[in-house]
Design an enzyme around this catalytic site. Sequence first.
Site, short mmCIF file in Angstrom:
data_model
loop_
_atom_site.label_atom_id
_atom_site.label_comp_id
_atom_site.label_asym_id
_atom_site.label_seq_id
_atom_site.Cartn_x
_atom_site.Cartn_y
_atom_site.Cartn_z
N GLY A 51 -14.19 17.87 11.36
CA GLY A 51 -13.44 18.25 10.16
C GLY A 51 -12.67 17.06 9.59
N ASN A 52 -12.14 16.23 10.49
CA ASN A 52 -11.39 15.05 10.04
C ASN A 52 -12.31 13.99 9.48
OD1 ASN A 52 -8.54 15.64 10.75
ND2 ASN A 52 -9.44 15.91 12.76
N LYS B 4 -2.55 23.46 18.51
CA LYS B 4 -3.54 22.78 17.67
C LYS B 4 -2.95 22.49 16.29
CE LYS B 4 -7.51 21.76 15.62
NZ LYS B 4 -8.25 20.52 15.79
N LYS C 163 -13.66 23.46 17.71
CA LYS C 163 -15.07 23.48 17.31
C LYS C 163 -15.96 22.75 18.32
CE LYS C 163 -16.31 19.19 15.53
NZ LYS C 163 -15.15 18.47 16.00
N LYS D 153 -13.71 16.92 22.90
CA LYS D 153 -15.08 16.41 22.70
C LYS D 153 -15.69 16.04 24.05
CE LYS D 153 -13.91 14.43 18.26
NZ LYS D 153 -14.02 15.72 17.56
P1 ADP Z 1 -12.69 15.58 14.54
O1 ADP Z 1 -12.21 16.14 13.28
O2 ADP Z 1 -13.97 14.83 14.40
O3 ADP Z 1 -12.72 16.57 15.66
P2 ADP Z 1 -10.40 14.36 15.88
O4 ADP Z 1 -9.30 13.71 15.10
O5 ADP Z 1 -10.12 15.67 16.52
O6 ADP Z 1 -11.66 14.40 14.91
O7 ADP Z 1 -10.90 13.35 17.02
C1 ADP Z 1 -11.26 12.03 16.73
C2 ADP Z 1 -10.08 11.09 16.98
O8 ADP Z 1 -9.85 10.96 18.39
C3 ADP Z 1 -10.28 9.65 16.54
O9 ADP Z 1 -9.96 9.45 15.21
C4 ADP Z 1 -9.38 8.86 17.49
O10 ADP Z 1 -8.20 8.45 16.83
C5 ADP Z 1 -8.96 9.86 18.56
N1 ADP Z 1 -9.06 9.38 19.93
C6 ADP Z 1 -8.14 9.60 20.88
N2 ADP Z 1 -8.49 9.04 22.04
C7 ADP Z 1 -9.67 8.42 21.85
C8 ADP Z 1 -10.54 7.65 22.68
N3 ADP Z 1 -10.26 7.44 23.96
N4 ADP Z 1 -11.67 7.15 22.15
C9 ADP Z 1 -11.96 7.37 20.85
N5 ADP Z 1 -11.18 8.10 20.01
C10 ADP Z 1 -10.04 8.63 20.48
MG MG Z 2 -11.00 17.55 16.51
#
Ligand code: ADP
Ligand code: MG
Length: 301
Positions: A22-23, A139, A198, A260
């Site tokens: 989503g981000n 969240k 998600k 993730k």
């Molecule tokens: P999405 O909307 O794709 O779920 P999120 O913001 O929830 O995106 O997750 C992606 C973010 O996770 C990245 O922008 C990054 O800043 C953060 N992040 C935190 N820890 C890590 C890590 N160890 N490796 C990569 N990204 C990370």
């Molecule tokens: Mg996310």
Amino acid sequence: MTAPSSAPSNAGIRRLVIALGGNALATAQDAGPRAQQAAVEVAMEQVAELVASGYEIAITHGNGPQVGNLMLKNELARDVVPAVPLDWCVAQTQATIGYLIATALERSLARRGIERAIAVLVTRVLVDARDPAFSNPSKPIGNDRRLVASPEPQRVLDEASIVRLLDDGGVVVGAGGGGVPMVLEQGALRGVEAVIDKDLCAALLADHLAADALVIATDVPGVALELDSDRPRWLGRISADRLGELHRAGTFPAGSMGPKVEACLRFVRAGVGRRASIAALQDLGGAVAGERGTIVVGGSG
Ligand code: ADP
Ligand code: MG
């Protein structure tokens, strides 16, 4: 003898579940309609290429920024039109983002001379009314980063329809935003005000669909160690065992990379020969080919 360099690293992969962040669709800098549409178009060009290569594809997507902003609009306008609950907002964002995905994918497929049924399914997901998440909203959603409850997905209630559409040769967009959360109360389903992660829902869906690979597309190139240092170390191919150790040690934050990683581990561990990837939205195709992003493989590697 070394393996021939032409050996496809995606051999044996036929059915994919692709989860779009989503981000990654609505950046913090620009969550406007144009930016979201452009991001979806970039992703769908690659999905169309994957369809052309013969993959069966189910698409899911996040909605954190979108659903939070919709909630905020509801509250700001509540003296003019009645505000609707969060589960309604989740369903509304499934429809909106699904509409963008279907339209962009159809166009990208048409450019390749491919006609394919694309179905966007409003999808409900069962959660447990006693989930401790309900008493601990954690969240963040929307531009004002408000905190809402995020219970564990237990079952994709509309999974049979998704299976059928996929088996029928269509591309399915489902379980958007992690699905609309519902609880069972005296035998009847009732929507609840929460959002489901998600990534965790994508893992559940991919498992039920017996997918060969789960690809999580986000706004970073993969999983990094020492992300905040001058030199983050981006992980390439990694075993579920090793990634699991890092995860248990608390390396990945709960609100972003943690779910993730958890989703990849759950999916890979629940079946033999499965693969899960975390990659940038622009690298979707490369991630399926095993050339981009962090690729999680079973066992000790
Ligand atoms: P999405 O909307 O794709 O779920 P999120 O913001 O929830 O995106 O997750 C992606 C973010 O996770 C990245 O922008 C990054 O800043 C953060 N992040 C935190 N820890 C890590 C890590 N160890 N490796 C990569 N990204 C990370
Ligand atoms: Mg996310």
